[in-house]
Design an enzyme around this catalytic site. Structure first.
Site, PDB file in Angstrom:
ATOM      1  N   ASP A   1       0.841  -1.194   0.000  1.00  0.00           N
ATOM      2  CA  ASP A   1       0.000   0.000   0.000  1.00  0.00           C
ATOM      3  C   ASP A   1       0.882   1.252   0.000  1.00  0.00           C
ATOM      4  OD1 ASP A   1      -2.310   1.528   0.067  1.00  0.00           O
ATOM      5  OD2 ASP A   1      -2.546   1.373   2.234  1.00  0.00           O
ATOM      6  N   CYS A   2       1.733   1.335  -1.014  1.00  0.00           N
ATOM      7  CA  CYS A   2       2.739   2.394  -1.099  1.00  0.00           C
ATOM      8  C   CYS A   2       2.678   3.009  -2.493  1.00  0.00           C
ATOM      9  CB  CYS A   2       4.118   1.762  -0.843  1.00  0.00           C
ATOM     10  SG  CYS A   2       5.537   2.838  -1.107  1.00  0.00           S
ATOM     11  N   GLY A   3       3.132   4.218  -2.619  1.00  0.00           N
ATOM     12  CA  GLY A   3       3.178   4.857  -3.925  1.00  0.00           C
ATOM     13  C   GLY A   3       4.088   4.140  -4.903  1.00  0.00           C
TER      14      GLY A   3
END
Length: 181
Positions: free
Chosen positions: A57-59
């Site tokens: 859940d990271c850019g």
């Protein structure tokens, strides 16, 4: 996060230009995979290894796709190992099973994934990341992961050759150049 990728934040890289050898062999370590099996790094002698701390859940999560492309393109000479970690703003909340499913369904990941672990320095740090981020062990590099998707390249002889920051794509020409070197 996207602005950081566009403007070069988190895009540093380091290289072992003097060829410093490790004080302790990476091949003495084992990785507990997300299915609880053990990967003895000794079994990877003769191959390059790209070790990456990951988060779902990271850019930078889309880098799973380019990591898979790199793995497919240069396998069996290169092994990619992902280390899911929740060290940066709780961006890896799932169980090992959920993480594996997410990576396979969304990005076709077939490279090994370690059991979720801690990759930053301190108590409980994964032994592989302790080796990667401690110059007294690896010979030259004290760089701990700056964020999710920090990348460390080890050559066929177990020598740490490069560190690539999160903002550098796994398919960047400098990464490929280091893999092919």
């Amino acid at each position: 996060m996207k602005a950081g990728r566009w403007f070069g934040a988190k895009a540093s890289r380091q290289e072992n230009l003097s060829g410093k050898l490790p004080a302790k062999s990476l091949y003495d370590l084992k990785v507990v995979l997300n299915n609880n099996s053990m990967l003895d790094l000794q079994s990877l002698k003769g191959k390059k290894i790209l070790l990456v701390n990951t988060a779902s859940d990271c850019g930078y999560t889309a880098q799973y796709e380019t990591l898979q492309q790199l793995y497919e393109r240069y396998s069996p000479k290169l092994v990619v190992i992902g280390f899911p970690a929740n060290d940066f703003k709780e961006q890896e909340k799932g169980s090992d099973e959920e993480i594996a499913e997410f990576c396979k369904v969304n990005f076709g990941v077939s490279f090994p994934l370690a059991k979720k672990s801690k990759v930053v320095k301190g108590d409980g740090q994964d032994p592989v990341f302790k080796w990667l981020s401690d110059a007294s062990l690896n010979g030259w590099c004290n760089q701990q992961p700056e964020w999710n998707f920090s990348k460390y390249l080890v050559d066929e002889n177990g020598v740490l050759t490069n560190y690539f920051a999160p903002g550098i794509s796994p398919m960047d020409e400098k990464v490929i150049e280091a893999v092919l070197k």
